[in-house]
Design a protein around this motif. Sequence first.
Motif, mmCIF file in Angstrom:
data_model
loop_
_atom_site.group_PDB
_atom_site.id
_atom_site.type_symbol
_atom_site.label_atom_id
_atom_site.label_comp_id
_atom_site.label_asym_id
_atom_site.label_seq_id
_atom_site.Cartn_x
_atom_site.Cartn_y
_atom_site.Cartn_z
ATOM 1 N N PRO A 43 -26.798 -10.189 15.401
ATOM 2 C CA PRO A 43 -26.155 -9.729 17.135
ATOM 3 C C PRO A 43 -24.460 -10.259 16.755
ATOM 4 C CG PRO A 43 -26.766 -11.619 17.447
ATOM 5 C CD PRO A 43 -26.825 -11.959 16.294
ATOM 6 N N PRO A 44 -24.036 -8.161 16.433
ATOM 7 C CA PRO A 44 -22.319 -8.134 16.534
ATOM 8 C C PRO A 44 -21.607 -9.531 17.458
ATOM 9 C CG PRO A 44 -23.607 -6.199 18.050
ATOM 10 C CD PRO A 44 -24.315 -7.421 17.443
ATOM 11 N N GLU A 45 -21.805 -9.750 18.165
ATOM 12 C CA GLU A 45 -21.009 -11.054 18.427
ATOM 13 C C GLU A 45 -21.578 -12.379 17.656
ATOM 14 O OE1 GLU A 45 -23.196 -10.089 19.995
ATOM 15 O OE2 GLU A 45 -25.057 -11.825 20.869
ATOM 16 N N ILE A 46 -22.472 -12.722 16.714
ATOM 17 C CA ILE A 46 -22.158 -13.868 16.022
ATOM 18 C C ILE A 46 -21.358 -13.478 14.550
ATOM 19 C CG2 ILE A 46 -23.835 -14.600 14.235
ATOM 20 C CD1 ILE A 46 -24.323 -16.079 16.726
ATOM 21 N N ASN A 47 -21.092 -11.769 14.147
ATOM 22 C CA ASN A 47 -20.845 -11.210 12.940
ATOM 23 C C ASN A 47 -19.253 -10.917 13.169
ATOM 24 O OD1 ASN A 47 -23.371 -11.055 11.571
ATOM 25 N ND2 ASN A 47 -22.958 -8.670 12.346
ATOM 26 N N TRP A 67 -15.949 -7.912 5.745
ATOM 27 C CA TRP A 67 -15.295 -8.821 4.705
ATOM 28 C C TRP A 67 -15.434 -8.661 3.727
ATOM 29 C CZ3 TRP A 67 -17.554 -12.613 8.027
ATOM 30 C CH2 TRP A 67 -18.419 -13.314 7.246
ATOM 31 N N ASN A 68 -14.197 -9.560 2.436
ATOM 32 C CA ASN A 68 -15.008 -9.276 0.406
ATOM 33 C C ASN A 68 -14.838 -10.116 0.461
ATOM 34 O OD1 ASN A 68 -15.154 -7.819 -0.964
ATOM 35 N ND2 ASN A 68 -13.270 -7.304 -1.857
ATOM 36 N N ASP A 69 -16.455 -10.041 -0.186
ATOM 37 C CA ASP A 69 -17.073 -11.863 -0.837
ATOM 38 C C ASP A 69 -17.845 -10.758 -1.849
ATOM 39 O OD1 ASP A 69 -17.608 -13.817 -1.441
ATOM 40 O OD2 ASP A 69 -17.528 -15.154 0.079
ATOM 41 N N SER A 89 -23.914 -20.269 5.343
ATOM 42 C CA SER A 89 -24.581 -19.327 4.315
ATOM 43 C C SER A 89 -24.906 -17.386 4.200
ATOM 44 C CB SER A 89 -24.120 -19.474 2.642
ATOM 45 O OG SER A 89 -25.621 -20.597 2.885
ATOM 46 N N THR A 90 -26.091 -18.006 5.142
ATOM 47 C CA THR A 90 -27.121 -16.297 5.067
ATOM 48 C C THR A 90 -25.796 -15.968 6.453
ATOM 49 O OG1 THR A 90 -28.545 -17.373 6.885
ATOM 50 C CG2 THR A 90 -29.622 -17.505 4.430
ATOM 51 N N CYS A 91 -25.436 -16.061 7.082
ATOM 52 C CA CYS A 91 -24.975 -16.096 8.469
ATOM 53 C C CYS A 91 -23.818 -14.809 7.108
ATOM 54 C CB CYS A 91 -24.461 -16.354 9.079
ATOM 55 S SG CYS A 91 -25.619 -16.493 10.211
ATOM 56 N N LYS A 92 -22.874 -15.394 6.750
ATOM 57 C CA LYS A 92 -21.853 -14.630 6.329
ATOM 58 C C LYS A 92 -22.212 -13.917 5.543
ATOM 59 C CE LYS A 92 -18.293 -19.225 5.928
ATOM 60 N NZ LYS A 92 -18.275 -20.351 5.442
ATOM 61 N N ARG A 93 -23.365 -14.303 4.191
ATOM 62 C CA ARG A 93 -23.362 -13.352 3.457
ATOM 63 C C ARG A 93 -23.986 -12.023 4.074
ATOM 64 N NH1 ARG A 93 -28.157 -11.957 -1.306
ATOM 65 N NH2 ARG A 93 -27.378 -10.168 -1.167
ATOM 66 N N TYR A 94 -25.094 -12.150 5.704
ATOM 67 C CA TYR A 94 -25.166 -10.661 6.304
ATOM 68 C C TYR A 94 -23.752 -9.959 6.218
ATOM 69 C CZ TYR A 94 -27.186 -8.289 9.614
ATOM 70 O OH TYR A 94 -27.635 -6.601 10.912
ATOM 71 N N ALA A 95 -23.360 -10.995 6.446
ATOM 72 C CA ALA A 95 -21.327 -10.410 7.963
ATOM 73 C C ALA A 95 -21.107 -9.567 6.438
ATOM 74 C CB ALA A 95 -20.638 -11.265 8.109
ATOM 75 N N VAL A 96 -20.413 -10.393 5.375
ATOM 76 C CA VAL A 96 -20.471 -9.336 3.715
ATOM 77 C C VAL A 96 -21.591 -8.709 3.740
ATOM 78 C CG1 VAL A 96 -19.655 -9.870 1.490
ATOM 79 C CG2 VAL A 96 -19.209 -11.922 3.156
ATOM 80 N N GLN A 97 -22.307 -8.562 3.544
ATOM 81 C CA GLN A 97 -23.387 -7.263 3.717
ATOM 82 C C GLN A 97 -22.380 -6.023 4.782
ATOM 83 O OE1 GLN A 97 -27.035 -8.076 2.230
ATOM 84 N NE2 GLN A 97 -27.894 -6.232 3.638
ATOM 85 N N HIS A 152 -24.634 -13.713 -5.020
ATOM 86 C CA HIS A 152 -24.757 -14.428 -6.171
ATOM 87 C C HIS A 152 -24.679 -15.677 -5.992
ATOM 88 C CE1 HIS A 152 -23.420 -11.393 -9.006
ATOM 89 N NE2 HIS A 152 -22.569 -10.905 -8.827
ATOM 90 N N MET A 153 -24.535 -16.766 -4.809
ATOM 91 C CA MET A 153 -24.004 -17.895 -4.012
ATOM 92 C C MET A 153 -25.811 -17.775 -3.485
ATOM 93 S SD MET A 153 -23.125 -21.058 -4.800
ATOM 94 C CE MET A 153 -21.284 -20.374 -4.839
ATOM 95 N N VAL A 154 -26.495 -16.904 -2.933
ATOM 96 C CA VAL A 154 -27.253 -17.212 -1.875
ATOM 97 C C VAL A 154 -28.198 -15.981 -1.317
ATOM 98 C CG1 VAL A 154 -27.677 -17.595 1.015
ATOM 99 C CG2 VAL A 154 -25.264 -17.580 -0.092
ATOM 100 N N LYS A 155 -28.943 -16.400 -1.526
ATOM 101 C CA LYS A 155 -30.483 -14.996 -2.261
ATOM 102 C C LYS A 155 -30.344 -14.012 -1.039
ATOM 103 C CE LYS A 155 -33.046 -17.073 -5.627
ATOM 104 N NZ LYS A 155 -33.688 -18.056 -5.602
ATOM 105 N N SER A 156 -30.867 -14.785 0.020
ATOM 106 C CA SER A 156 -31.063 -14.016 1.442
ATOM 107 C C SER A 156 -30.145 -13.522 2.692
ATOM 108 C CB SER A 156 -32.186 -15.260 2.105
ATOM 109 O OG SER A 156 -32.361 -14.663 4.110
ATOM 110 N N VAL A 157 -30.411 -12.846 3.103
ATOM 111 C CA VAL A 157 -29.559 -12.429 4.146
ATOM 112 C C VAL A 157 -29.945 -12.530 5.399
ATOM 113 C CG1 VAL A 157 -28.146 -10.645 3.575
ATOM 114 C CG2 VAL A 157 -30.014 -9.781 4.205
ATOM 115 N N GLY A 158 -30.832 -12.975 5.858
ATOM 116 C CA GLY A 158 -32.152 -13.687 6.329
ATOM 117 C C GLY A 158 -32.775 -12.412 7.797
#
Length: 315
Positions: free
Chosen positions: A46-50, A29-31, A17-25, A36-42
Amino acid sequence: MSSDSDLATQATCNDASTCKRYAVQKGYWNDPYISHMVKSVGSRKPPEINRGYYARVESVWILIKKFIHATERKCQIVSLGAGLDTTFWRLCGEELSPIRYIELDFPNVTMRKVQTIKSKTLLTQAFNTSENDTKIETSSIISNKYSLLPADLRDIELVEKQLKLAQIDFTIPTLFLTECVLVYMSSKNSNAILKWVTTNFENCMFVNYEQVNMNDRFGHVMIENLKSRDCDIPGVDVCESLESQRKRFQENGWDQVNCITMWSVYSILPQSDVQRMERLEFMDEQELLEQLLTHYCLCWATKAGESFNLKEIEL
Ligand SMILES: C[S@@+](CC[C@H](N)C(=O)[O-])C[C@H]1O[C@@H](n2cnc3c(N)ncnc32)[C@H](O)[C@@H]1O
């Protein structure tokens, strides 16, 4: 009592969820719900992870939407090992929610998710209707539209009991999701889940995302990484190849089985959006992305797919 290994498995939902939140930020993609679900973006990813997370989330999302359209929303979705996933809210936001959406995970995870949902009106209003049908307890939510319940997925009798509590309907088309979950249990346990679904549902579909090609050097490094975090991965034998992934479905009552690497997925995702996404961050080494994505796969399988053209569903 949870074992150390079960606790480490539960902690994997933080990474997802932190990886998803980071990529959304970053705009991958749009979420609107994940912050609201996850506080931290950690820390920085790197771009390949996103890009990997983009391919994972987009491909699962496309299959879910196709299932919902094929069944004209008269369907259910069951997310096993849902972690802090926000798909239910994203579907509601696009007026695509199915009749019923059920999530199961270990009690520690559902307890945490219940506390978060309870404290955010944006999240509760998606299922808290005026009919006042919602029952919220420490580690569970039960409502007509959305339920979140604790269960160890290795205990198939408990899984069935919890799904019945969530008023699952065995007669309507049902989609099961496992995103990075089955590897954490033995093939005996994942077989039991796959078999239970085909035994109990007339029309069903299963979408599984997880590791593949674990027998080469890169695969061994991935396994060592998980083990070094105390994560037990007894299901890794099924992650040997696309063939072993396919076989698991075929041997447990699924008629139509598709299984491709995420590198193949990447090349068939809608290319205009892929181009938009690739412009977000410069990526130096294409080989790194290819290496990573050939070690994950997406499998989707149907039983009695003719009835709702489920077997026609493609990425
Ligand atoms: C890597 S996380 C993925 C979470 C979510 N599916 C996602 O993609 O964001 C794996 C999840 O599976 C859950 N899980 C693994 N084994 C489980 C089991 N035996 N019973 C219940 N949940 C399990 C973990 O607790 C965790 O939340």
